[in-house]
Write an enzyme that holds these catalytic residues in place. Structure first.
Site, short mmCIF file in Angstrom:
data_model
loop_
_atom_site.label_atom_id
_atom_site.label_comp_id
_atom_site.label_asym_id
_atom_site.label_seq_id
_atom_site.Cartn_x
_atom_site.Cartn_y
_atom_site.Cartn_z
N HIS A 115 8.31 -0.63 4.48
CA HIS A 115 7.35 -0.63 3.38
C HIS A 115 7.97 -1.05 2.05
CE1 HIS A 115 8.98 3.17 1.68
NE2 HIS A 115 9.26 3.44 2.94
N ASP A 116 7.18 -1.74 1.25
CA ASP A 116 7.53 -2.12 -0.12
C ASP A 116 8.66 -3.13 -0.22
OD1 ASP A 116 5.95 -0.01 -2.05
OD2 ASP A 116 6.56 0.94 -0.17
N GLY A 133 13.08 0.44 3.43
CA GLY A 133 12.04 0.37 2.42
C GLY A 133 12.54 0.02 1.03
#
Length: 239
Positions: A115-116, A133
């Site tokens: 994520h991100d 992440g």
């Protein structure tokens, strides 16, 4: 041209596709996800499932439309054009910003982008690479088989990371790194030479990207732009 989607693939609500994409058997793509054109997405790829966070919601987005506005809430997945995404690749939704993958990348079997993350253009992730992440992999970087990138790490443009390495901090642009933890062992001479950089310019570039010394030598415009952006974000200096 129309997209070619295998009948066993699952395309959830909130997924936007460009043109001429090939999506293979048993691929799962859930929204909010925006994918450009001319991508090859292989069998069993999983794109857009929730971030790996014990406290985060885990909606069954393959059944229900996503909740929230990705423009305001800062989540989602964005993928560009012309990528080759091999079987069992996975990428998670963002939590504070969309997880983004650029264009013309090559992502081998079972690579994972958490994520991100922000992945640039022309990036290669070898089989079983895991990018933690909030990490950044800048354009033209190449990560070998089984590389592990700790969350919040930065890998500079054109960097090559050797197979099995563990990246725990920043990797300077156009360098070669190896080991656990990864350490710089030299410049990516082959990659720079293929992009029209002379041996003399490579010699001048080495102290600039590794020690933050000297001036940026004359380089092809694409490379100069990447290095100027890297320095502007405060990444230039000793590693």
């Amino acid at each position: 041209m129309a997209n070619r989607i295998h009948p066993t693939a699952v395309i959830g609500d909130g997924v936007e596709l460009g043109d001429n994409n090939d999506i293979g058997p048993y691929a799962v793509i859930v929204g909010p996800t925006v994918i450009g054109s001319d991508n090859w997405i292989g069998p069993h790829c999983v794109i857009g499932t929730p971030a790996s966070d014990r406290g985060a919601p885990h909606p069954a987005a393959w059944h229900d439309a996503p909740v929230g506005d990705p423009e305001q809430d800062g989540f989602g997945v964005r993928i560009g054009d012309g990528n080759r995404i091999r079987e069992f690749f996975s990428v998670h939704q963002g939590t504070k910003r969309p997880t983004t993958i650029g264009s013309n990348g090559y992502f081998l079997r079972s690579a994972h982008v958490a994520h991100d993350c922000r992945i640039g253009d022309g990036v290669t992730l070898g089989s079983n690479v895991v990018v933690g992440g909030h990490s950044e992999v800048w354009s033209l970087a190449n990560l070998g088989l089984g590389v592990v990138v700790h969350q919040h790490s930065r890998i500079g443009p054109g960097a090559m990371v050797g197979m099995g390495a563990a990246v725990t901090r920043e990797v300077p642009p156009f360098t070669i790194s190896r080991g656990v933890p990864a350490r710089v062992t030299g410049m990516n001479v082959v990659g720079l030479s293929r992009r029209g950089v002379s041996p003399e310019a490579i010699a001048e570039l080495e102290p600039y990207v590794i020690q933050g010394a000297g001036e940026l030598p004359e380089l092809p415009a694409e490379l100069a732009k990447l290095l100027t952006e890297w320095a502007r974000e405060g990444h230039r200096g000793e590693h």
